[in-house]
Design an enzyme around this catalytic site. Structure first.
Site, PDB file in Angstrom:
ATOM      1  N   HIS A   1      48.433  46.821  35.860  1.00  0.00           N
ATOM      2  CA  HIS A   1      49.419  45.939  35.255  1.00  0.00           C
ATOM      3  C   HIS A   1      50.428  45.641  36.000  1.00  0.00           C
ATOM      4  CE1 HIS A   1      47.066  45.629  31.174  1.00  0.00           C
ATOM      5  NE2 HIS A   1      46.782  46.887  31.623  1.00  0.00           N
TER       6      HIS A   1
ATOM      7  N   HIS B   1      42.509  48.958  36.535  1.00  0.00           N
ATOM      8  CA  HIS B   1      43.115  47.640  36.763  1.00  0.00           C
ATOM      9  C   HIS B   1      44.546  48.101  36.662  1.00  0.00           C
ATOM     10  CE1 HIS B   1      42.268  47.690  32.629  1.00  0.00           C
ATOM     11  NE2 HIS B   1      43.479  46.928  32.200  1.00  0.00           N
TER      12      HIS B   1
END
Length: 152
Positions: free
Chosen positions: A100, A98
């Site tokens: 940010h 992922h």
């Protein structure tokens, strides 16, 4: 999809999230423990542990959508810039790749890697931030807004 992976469970709809963008390969949603309101996570829908594991065919979609979400975060949150980061293994609280996307302002208090978390004041604030981000995404991609921005 590993059963315990919270991001895979978000992708499958098993658990809810404040989604701000979704297409056939990626999903973006508000971080539940944000550095600042508007902090989003952009993930491949396919379970991939780290950046090193990302297949070549997903590099462009993941980073094109990260760029799109970063523009929306800066616009929606009236930010002066953004911080984009990926943790690989160390400090990767969820073992699913992922990115940010964090809104930034001068003198916002982020120094080094000892950052205070600024939680949402509740569901209403999360929903308002979600709507601001969706509106910014729709303005950036008007022809694709209905297709790529998931319903609330």
């Amino acid at each position: 999809m590993p059963q315990a992976c919270v991001f895979c469970r978000i992708v499958s709809g098993e658990i809810g999230a404040y989604k701000v963008f979704e297409d056939d390969r990626t999903i973006a949603f508000l971080d539940s423990g944000p550095l600042f309101p508007g902090h989003c996570l952009v993930c491949p829908k396919q379970h991939i542990d780290t950046l090193a594991d990302l297949p070549a065919e997903l590099i462009a979609p993941l980073f094109a959508n990260t760029q799109l979400v970063a523009k929306a975060v800066e616009t929606a949150m009236n930010a002066e810039g953004s911080f984009i980061a990926i943790n690989n293994k160390i400090s990767q609280s969820v073992p699913h790749l992922h990115v940010h996307v964090v809104p930034r302002r001068r003198k916002d208090g982020l120094k080094g890697f000892f950052w205070p978390r600024t939680p949402y004041r509740g569901e209403a604030e999360m929903a308002a931030v979600q709507e601001s981000l969706r509106a910014a995404l729709a303005a950036i991609l008007p022809s694709a807004s209905a297709r790529n921005i998931p319903p609330a």
